[in-house]
Scaffold this motif. Structure first.
Motif, PDB file in Angstrom:
ATOM      1  N   ALA A  16      48.592  -2.224  36.423  1.00 26.15           N
ATOM      2  CA  ALA A  16      47.145  -2.364  36.457  1.00 26.15           C
ATOM      3  C   ALA A  16      46.505  -1.173  37.146  1.00 26.15           C
ATOM      4  O   ALA A  16      45.467  -0.656  36.702  1.00 26.15           O
ATOM      5  N   HIS A  17      47.103  -0.710  38.240  1.00 26.02           N
ATOM      6  CA  HIS A  17      46.568   0.447  38.962  1.00 26.02           C
ATOM      7  C   HIS A  17      46.538   1.669  38.063  1.00 26.02           C
ATOM      8  O   HIS A  17      45.525   2.384  37.991  1.00 26.02           O
ATOM      9  N   GLU A  18      47.621   1.915  37.356  1.00 29.25           N
ATOM     10  CA  GLU A  18      47.673   3.080  36.470  1.00 29.25           C
ATOM     11  C   GLU A  18      46.666   2.939  35.338  1.00 29.25           C
ATOM     12  O   GLU A  18      45.972   3.900  34.965  1.00 29.25           O
ATOM     13  N   GLY A  19      46.556   1.730  34.771  1.00 30.32           N
ATOM     14  CA  GLY A  19      45.621   1.515  33.671  1.00 30.32           C
ATOM     15  C   GLY A  19      44.176   1.693  34.093  1.00 30.32           C
ATOM     16  O   GLY A  19      43.357   2.242  33.344  1.00 30.32           O
ATOM     17  N   LEU A  20      43.834   1.238  35.298  1.00 29.72           N
ATOM     18  CA  LEU A  20      42.457   1.400  35.787  1.00 29.72           C
ATOM     19  C   LEU A  20      42.153   2.864  36.083  1.00 29.72           C
ATOM     20  O   LEU A  20      41.039   3.340  35.842  1.00 29.72           O
ATOM     21  N   GLY A 166      52.738 -16.350  27.633  1.00 26.24           N
ATOM     22  CA  GLY A 166      51.914 -16.056  28.781  1.00 26.24           C
ATOM     23  C   GLY A 166      50.470 -15.818  28.367  1.00 26.24           C
ATOM     24  O   GLY A 166      50.184 -15.008  27.487  1.00 26.24           O
ATOM     25  N   VAL A 167      49.552 -16.540  28.982  1.00 27.00           N
ATOM     26  CA  VAL A 167      48.126 -16.427  28.698  1.00 27.00           C
ATOM     27  C   VAL A 167      47.420 -16.067  29.994  1.00 27.00           C
ATOM     28  O   VAL A 167      47.729 -16.626  31.054  1.00 27.00           O
ATOM     29  N   LEU A 168      46.497 -15.133  29.929  1.00 21.36           N
ATOM     30  CA  LEU A 168      45.702 -14.742  31.083  1.00 21.36           C
ATOM     31  C   LEU A 168      44.257 -15.162  30.891  1.00 21.36           C
ATOM     32  O   LEU A 168      43.702 -14.985  29.808  1.00 21.36           O
ATOM     33  N   LEU A 223      50.372  -9.486  34.606  1.00 22.83           N
ATOM     34  CA  LEU A 223      49.169  -8.992  33.940  1.00 22.83           C
ATOM     35  C   LEU A 223      49.473  -8.277  32.639  1.00 22.83           C
ATOM     36  O   LEU A 223      48.610  -8.166  31.764  1.00 22.83           O
ATOM     37  N   ARG A 224      50.687  -7.783  32.493  1.00 22.68           N
ATOM     38  CA  ARG A 224      51.027  -6.971  31.326  1.00 22.68           C
ATOM     39  C   ARG A 224      50.959  -7.765  30.026  1.00 22.68           C
ATOM     40  O   ARG A 224      50.835  -7.166  28.957  1.00 22.68           O
ATOM     41  N   SER A 225      51.000  -9.087  30.112  1.00 25.33           N
ATOM     42  CA  SER A 225      50.917  -9.894  28.890  1.00 25.33           C
ATOM     43  C   SER A 225      49.550  -9.784  28.242  1.00 25.33           C
ATOM     44  O   SER A 225      49.389 -10.082  27.063  1.00 25.33           O
ATOM     45  N   GLY A 226      48.528  -9.357  29.003  1.00 28.47           N
ATOM     46  CA  GLY A 226      47.183  -9.208  28.447  1.00 28.47           C
ATOM     47  C   GLY A 226      46.956  -7.893  27.736  1.00 28.47           C
ATOM     48  O   GLY A 226      45.970  -7.756  26.997  1.00 28.47           O
ATOM     49  N   GLY A 227      47.849  -6.913  27.959  1.00 25.33           N
ATOM     50  CA  GLY A 227      47.753  -5.639  27.257  1.00 25.33           C
ATOM     51  C   GLY A 227      46.506  -4.839  27.597  1.00 25.33           C
ATOM     52  O   GLY A 227      45.816  -5.092  28.587  1.00 25.33           O
ATOM     53  N   GLU A 228      46.219  -3.879  26.742  1.00 27.47           N
ATOM     54  CA  GLU A 228      45.078  -2.989  26.966  1.00 27.47           C
ATOM     55  C   GLU A 228      43.730  -3.716  26.972  1.00 27.47           C
ATOM     56  O   GLU A 228      42.849  -3.367  27.766  1.00 27.47           O
ATOM     57  N   PRO A 229      43.512  -4.728  26.121  1.00 30.16           N
ATOM     58  CA  PRO A 229      42.232  -5.446  26.190  1.00 30.16           C
ATOM     59  C   PRO A 229      41.974  -6.077  27.559  1.00 30.16           C
ATOM     60  O   PRO A 229      40.832  -6.109  28.026  1.00 30.16           O
TER      61      PRO A 229
END
Length: 255
Positions: A16-20, A166-168, A223-229
């Motif tokens: 998440a840190h890298e993606g943000l 997995g659902v977020l 969190l990775r289950s949610g992907g880029e969206p």
């Protein structure tokens, strides 16, 4: 500034840190609970006008809670492993004191945190199988039978279920489950609201009628289950949080 708080081994926090950062969120810091508690110089004040802290990070920079605009909070527990103790009683006492301090520090950031700390969990409430089952049923999700016993020992498990997806849930959006019907997504959002969390991970599996059935929940999901969206929405969510209420500067004598 914005913060991602989590254990150094938390790969979802690193992702998440890298993606943000790739999405331009700056300044953004990745901090561990060890960094928050291991400062050699800090000031923490709680008063009638609110609470705040100033902490000197291991690299010498100053972290002022009043300057934090948003937090992704993935702190599961206070770090106890690095502290030596002579007796088990001393260890238990230190654990309680460290947990209380970390809870207080995180509560200073609670108005801009995803997720907020509470008395039963530093990144959101941890609940038993029975508690999650009741909340899921109230939210409108189908739930399987749960075996509950008053006998001492480990909490009884659910009956075996098929592999789960997995659902977020973040705010009013659901990620990682493109096959969910609108009413099922709404039930997932209701469950997160009943749980008092901005961000909640759910395990769902399909029954014989292809309806999603509740299999568990956690305030500390992958969190990775949610992907880029999910990362796109997380960026929007963090940058839309209201500012912390300004507090008077900490007096020099308290630093």
């Amino acid at each position: 500034m914005w913060l991602v708080l989590g254990d150094p081994a938390d790969r979802a926090a690193l992702w998440a840190h890298e993606g943000l950062r790739e999405r331009g969120l700056e300044p953004l810091e990745l901090l561990s609970p060890q960094a928050l508690l291991g400062s050699t110089r800090s000031a923490h004040r709680v008063g009638r006008h609110g609470a705040g802290f100033e902490i000197v990070l291991p690299d010498g920079r100053l972290l002022d809670s009043r300057e934090v605009s948003g937090v992704l909070n993935r702190v599961a527990a206070a770090p106890f492993g690095l502290l030596p103790f002579d007796t088990h009683g001393d260890a238990l006492y230190a654990q309680e004191e460290l947990s209380a301090l970390l809870l207080s520090l995180l509560t200073c950031l609670a108005p801009v945190a995803v997720n907020r700390p509470c008395a039963t969990g530093l990144c959101g409430a941890w609940r038993s199988t029975a508690e999650w089952t009741v909340l899921a049923a109230r939210a409108g999700l189908p739930v399987p039978p749960a075996r509950i016993s008053s006998s001492p020992g480990p909490e009884p498990d659910r009956a075996a279920v098929p592999d789960s997806d997995g659902v977020l849930v973040l705010g009013d959006r659901v990620f990682g489950a493109p096959s969910l019907a609108a009413e099922d997504e709404e039930a997932c959002v209701r469950l997160a609201r009943l749980a008092g969390t901005d961000l909640l991970g759910l395990d769902l599996h399909l029954d014989d009628e292809q309806r999603p059935v509740f299999g568990g929940a956690s305030p500390l999901p992958d969190l990775r289950s949610g992907g880029e969206p999910f990362l796109d929405h997380l960026l929007d969510h963090l940058t839309a949080l209201p500012a912390l209420r300004a507090l008077p500067a900490l007096p020099e004598a308290a630093r």
